[in-house]
Design a protein around this motif. Structure first.
Motif, PDB file in Angstrom:
ATOM      1  N   PRO A  40      45.639  52.565  29.624  1.00  0.00           N
ATOM      2  CA  PRO A  40      46.151  53.764  28.948  1.00  0.00           C
ATOM      3  C   PRO A  40      46.132  53.585  27.425  1.00  0.00           C
ATOM      4  O   PRO A  40      46.323  52.475  26.910  1.00  0.00           O
ATOM      5  CB  PRO A  40      47.585  53.888  29.463  1.00  0.00           C
ATOM      6  CG  PRO A  40      47.603  53.120  30.742  1.00  0.00           C
ATOM      7  CD  PRO A  40      46.598  52.018  30.588  1.00  0.00           C
ATOM      8  N   SER A  41      45.919  54.677  26.699  1.00  0.00           N
ATOM      9  CA  SER A  41      45.713  54.615  25.250  1.00  0.00           C
ATOM     10  C   SER A  41      46.874  53.958  24.499  1.00  0.00           C
ATOM     11  O   SER A  41      46.650  53.181  23.578  1.00  0.00           O
ATOM     12  CB  SER A  41      45.428  55.998  24.693  1.00  0.00           C
ATOM     13  OG  SER A  41      46.519  56.861  24.925  1.00  0.00           O
ATOM     14  N   ARG A  44      46.762  50.275  25.157  1.00  0.00           N
ATOM     15  CA  ARG A  44      45.598  49.721  24.465  1.00  0.00           C
ATOM     16  C   ARG A  44      45.926  49.508  22.984  1.00  0.00           C
ATOM     17  O   ARG A  44      45.588  48.485  22.400  1.00  0.00           O
ATOM     18  CB  ARG A  44      44.415  50.668  24.642  1.00  0.00           C
ATOM     19  CG  ARG A  44      43.089  50.070  24.324  1.00  0.00           C
ATOM     20  CD  ARG A  44      41.918  50.938  24.743  1.00  0.00           C
ATOM     21  NE  ARG A  44      42.075  52.348  24.422  1.00  0.00           N
ATOM     22  CZ  ARG A  44      42.003  53.326  25.317  1.00  0.00           C
ATOM     23  NH1 ARG A  44      41.765  53.082  26.587  1.00  0.00           N
ATOM     24  NH2 ARG A  44      42.147  54.581  24.939  1.00  0.00           N
ATOM     25  N   ALA A  45      46.620  50.456  22.368  1.00  0.00           N
ATOM     26  CA  ALA A  45      46.998  50.325  20.958  1.00  0.00           C
ATOM     27  C   ALA A  45      47.994  49.183  20.764  1.00  0.00           C
ATOM     28  O   ALA A  45      47.884  48.409  19.803  1.00  0.00           O
ATOM     29  CB  ALA A  45      47.579  51.637  20.443  1.00  0.00           C
ATOM     30  N   CYS A  68      40.531  52.368  20.189  1.00  0.00           N
ATOM     31  CA  CYS A  68      41.769  53.146  20.033  1.00  0.00           C
ATOM     32  C   CYS A  68      41.575  54.254  19.007  1.00  0.00           C
ATOM     33  O   CYS A  68      40.710  54.171  18.144  1.00  0.00           O
ATOM     34  CB  CYS A  68      42.895  52.234  19.532  1.00  0.00           C
ATOM     35  SG  CYS A  68      43.356  50.918  20.662  1.00  0.00           S
ATOM     36  N   THR A  69      42.438  55.251  19.112  1.00  0.00           N
ATOM     37  CA  THR A  69      42.455  56.286  18.083  1.00  0.00           C
ATOM     38  C   THR A  69      43.374  55.838  16.952  1.00  0.00           C
ATOM     39  O   THR A  69      44.284  55.033  17.156  1.00  0.00           O
ATOM     40  CB  THR A  69      42.970  57.630  18.638  1.00  0.00           C
ATOM     41  OG1 THR A  69      44.346  57.476  19.012  1.00  0.00           O
ATOM     42  CG2 THR A  69      42.134  58.104  19.814  1.00  0.00           C
ATOM     43  N   ASP A  72      47.064  56.659  17.778  1.00  0.00           N
ATOM     44  CA  ASP A  72      47.755  55.707  18.643  1.00  0.00           C
ATOM     45  C   ASP A  72      48.123  54.432  17.896  1.00  0.00           C
ATOM     46  O   ASP A  72      49.225  53.900  18.051  1.00  0.00           O
ATOM     47  CB  ASP A  72      46.903  55.360  19.863  1.00  0.00           C
ATOM     48  CG  ASP A  72      46.848  56.482  20.881  1.00  0.00           C
ATOM     49  OD1 ASP A  72      47.787  57.300  20.930  1.00  0.00           O
ATOM     50  OD2 ASP A  72      45.855  56.541  21.640  1.00  0.00           O
TER      51      ASP A  72
END
Length: 114
Positions: A40-41, A44-45, A68-69, A72
């Motif tokens: 999940p994002s 992950r961050a 990642c964004t 996030d």
């Protein structure tokens, strides 16, 4: 006697299992990308920030941050997350993580004495 309380998570706790972390550490680029796609994002961050904060896992942290964004990473690590995002985009895509036991080679002391 009061019941023992669960300890709150520490910032030093890895957000994924140690087995998964080991697989990421040993995996090639394709394996790492496949595994990261299933995380999940937000996790992950957190993983990127955790890894980046460990000197021996710094390169892997950049690789995870690349998946990642910025939103996030900033949510998880604030200004450091924004820096991590920028560094992950500036790092070469072919960046490889050294495997355990792999040593850097230096030719500094290799001159033969005649």
């Amino acid at each position: 006697m009061p019941a023992p309380q669960a300890r709150p998570p520490s910032t030093d706790d890895c957000p994924v299992s140690l087995d998964l972390l080991g697989t990421l550490y040993r995996g090639d680029a394709e394996v790492v990308e496949t595994i990261l796609a299933d995380i999940p994002s937000g996790t992950r961050a957190r993983l990127a920030a955790y890894l980046y904060g460990k000197s021996h896992l710094h390169a892997l942290g950049l690789r995870v941050a690349a998946a990642c964004t910025e939103t996030d990473l900033v949510r998880v690590a604030g200004t450091a997350g924004a820096v991590l995002f920028a560094q992950s985009r500036a790092a070469p895509r072919s960046m490889e993580v050294r495997t355990p036991g792999q040593r850097r080679i230096s030719l500094a002391g290799s001159r033969s004495v005649a």
